[in-house]
Design an enzyme around this catalytic site. Structure first.
Site, PDB file in Angstrom:
ATOM      1  N   ARG A 233      -5.048  -1.485  -0.155  1.00 15.87           N
ATOM      2  CA  ARG A 233      -6.190  -1.307  -1.147  1.00 15.87           C
ATOM      3  C   ARG A 233      -6.076  -0.157  -1.770  1.00 15.87           C
ATOM      4  O   ARG A 233      -5.763   1.114  -1.032  1.00 15.87           O
ATOM      5  CB  ARG A 233      -7.324  -1.661  -0.270  1.00 15.87           C
ATOM      6  CG  ARG A 233      -7.663  -3.143   0.025  1.00 15.87           C
ATOM      7  CD  ARG A 233      -7.740  -3.828  -1.257  1.00 15.87           C
ATOM      8  NE  ARG A 233      -8.106  -5.427  -0.724  1.00 15.87           N
ATOM      9  CZ  ARG A 233      -7.269  -6.393  -0.569  1.00 15.87           C
ATOM     10  NH1 ARG A 233      -5.918  -5.834  -0.564  1.00 15.87           N
ATOM     11  NH2 ARG A 233      -7.708  -7.551   0.052  1.00 15.87           N
ATOM     12  N   ASP A 257       1.389  -0.558  -4.821  1.00 18.27           N
ATOM     13  CA  ASP A 257       1.091  -2.096  -5.245  1.00 18.27           C
ATOM     14  C   ASP A 257      -0.365  -2.106  -5.563  1.00 18.27           C
ATOM     15  O   ASP A 257      -0.659  -3.106  -6.032  1.00 18.27           O
ATOM     16  CB  ASP A 257       1.440  -2.848  -4.225  1.00 18.27           C
ATOM     17  CG  ASP A 257       1.460  -4.305  -4.738  1.00 18.27           C
ATOM     18  OD1 ASP A 257       2.043  -4.470  -5.802  1.00 18.27           O
ATOM     19  OD2 ASP A 257       0.863  -5.292  -4.102  1.00 18.27           O
ATOM     20  N   GLU A 262      -7.778  -0.627 -10.024  1.00 17.55           N
ATOM     21  CA  GLU A 262      -6.888  -1.747 -10.786  1.00 17.55           C
ATOM     22  C   GLU A 262      -7.548  -2.872 -11.440  1.00 17.55           C
ATOM     23  O   GLU A 262      -7.010  -3.478 -12.216  1.00 17.55           O
ATOM     24  CB  GLU A 262      -6.125  -2.401  -9.472  1.00 17.55           C
ATOM     25  CG  GLU A 262      -6.708  -3.136  -8.693  1.00 17.55           C
ATOM     26  CD  GLU A 262      -5.834  -3.807  -7.421  1.00 17.55           C
ATOM     27  OE1 GLU A 262      -5.952  -4.835  -7.127  1.00 17.55           O
ATOM     28  OE2 GLU A 262      -5.283  -2.868  -6.825  1.00 17.55           O
ATOM     29  N   HIS A 294      -0.330  -5.343  -7.697  1.00 21.24           N
ATOM     30  CA  HIS A 294      -0.623  -6.175  -6.415  1.00 21.24           C
ATOM     31  C   HIS A 294      -0.249  -7.456  -6.261  1.00 21.24           C
ATOM     32  O   HIS A 294      -0.676  -8.474  -6.203  1.00 21.24           O
ATOM     33  CB  HIS A 294      -2.318  -6.360  -6.847  1.00 21.24           C
ATOM     34  CG  HIS A 294      -3.142  -6.401  -5.584  1.00 21.24           C
ATOM     35  ND1 HIS A 294      -4.283  -5.778  -5.381  1.00 21.24           N
ATOM     36  CD2 HIS A 294      -2.964  -7.142  -4.255  1.00 21.24           C
ATOM     37  CE1 HIS A 294      -4.833  -6.262  -4.192  1.00 21.24           C
ATOM     38  NE2 HIS A 294      -3.851  -7.088  -3.489  1.00 21.24           N
TER      39      HIS A 294
END
Length: 338
Positions: A233, A257, A262, A294
């Site tokens: 996260r 990622d 985001e 992600h």
């Protein structure tokens, strides 16, 4: 019954529709659920949301006013959901508590290896027929130390791969995983892990105690040539502090990622837009930083399991049953810890 699903990726849609075939109809939308799109769900008793949905109190109130009684989120994390508000509104909230840990662990390793061996820089060069090796030197990982922050199913899968590379293993978690210990992992304090690990990977959930776990102090404790990977996260890392660390010429590489903010960017095409997030824009300028959107979970196996769990959550809700995935059941929060 017709179910409306928000934030459905093109590659995900066939899985979703096949899983519900013969049971319920699914209206798949590529837009994400938030305060602007919530009115679209009016008249739908069951709504399925994705990982970056905004399910704060105001969005839940809009959904409830439109007749929504159950939300089936297609992700493990639920820090985006106001569970107390959902309980007050008498709603049911389900999530996916488990899917292939190998999907995320393998992707975390993909990021680690890519930044260590300068794969993106090398690929950009060779596409322009520049075949020099200047600036592309990496390091053997064998004999170096991997620090695994969070040793649940995903952390364990990452550890098994690290063990295969012949790395020394350090772990930090609230509870020790005996399977990781069998692989040679030594559990240490978080401070020692950050100070000694050559490769640090994050696999803990985002809760109050882990928000910005990797802050300025943690970054300062890390080796100058360490590699940091976050596939869990975005809120686990203080990104502004990370930028300052990189500006100082520290860290061999960073693979991300996920990103704190985001939801405004990931899963959208922003290639023609002016990016007004100065932190993200600066982060993308570093040649030793690799950012993906992600996608660590995005394998056929993991998406299939996520969809199957979502179907089970819907069926259990309709049958007035509960299961381990239910965070709120008809307005009732679980009495045991989640």
């Amino acid at each position: 019954m017709e179910i409306i699903a928000f934030g459905v990726q093109a590659d995900e849609q066939p899985f979703l529709e096949k899983a519900f075939a013969g049971r319920h109809q699914v209206r798949s939308l590529d837009v994400f659920l938030n305060r602007d799109t919530a009115p679209i769900a009016r008249g739908y008793e069951i709504v399925s949301s994705s990982v970056n949905a905004d399910l704060g109190a105001d969005v839940l109130q809009t959904l409830a006013a439109g007749g929504t009684k159950m939300i089936a989120q297609r992700s493990t994390g639920f820090n985006n959901i106001d569970l107390e508000a959902a309980a007050d509104l008498g709603m049911s909230i389900g999530r996916v508590s488990f899917y292939s840990p190998h999907a995320v662990a393998e992707f975390a390793w993909t990021l680690a290896l890519a930044v260590n061996r300068r794969i993106v820089r090398a690929t950009n060069r060779t596409r322009n027929f520049d075949f020099r090796l200047d600036g592309l030197m990496g390091r053997d990982l064998r004999g170096r130390t991997a620090g695994v922050v969070g040793t649940g199913k995903i952390g364990e899968a990452f550890t098994r791969i690290a063990h295969g590379f012949g790395m020394n293993l350090l772990g930090w978690d609230l509870a020790e995983n005996p399977r990781c210990i069998e692989l040679g992992m030594k559990y240490v304090t978080r401070e020692r892990l950050f100070a000694e690990a050559d490769l640090i990977t994050l696999h803990v959930p985002l809760v109050a105690d882990t928000r910005r776990l990797v802050d300025a102090a943690a970054l300062a404790a890390m080796k100058d040539d360490a590699i940091l990977v976050n596939s869990s996260r975005g809120g686990l890392v203080d990104t502004a502090a990370l930028v300052e660390t990189l500006k100082a010429g520290r860290l061999t590489g960073v693979g991300l990622d996920v990103y704190e903010e985001e939801a405004k960017f990931f899963f959208f095409d922003k290639s023609l837009d002016i990016i007004d997030d100065d932190t993200l824009a600066r982060l993308m300028t570093f040649g030793n930083v690799l950012v993906t959107s992600h996608q660590a979970y995005f394998t056929e196996e993991a998406v299939g399991q996520i969809v199957e769990a979502t179907v089970a959550n819907v069926e259990d809700y309709l049958a007035h049953r509960t299961n381990e995935n239910m965070l709120v059941t008809r307005g009732q929060l679980p009495t045991t810890g989640r």
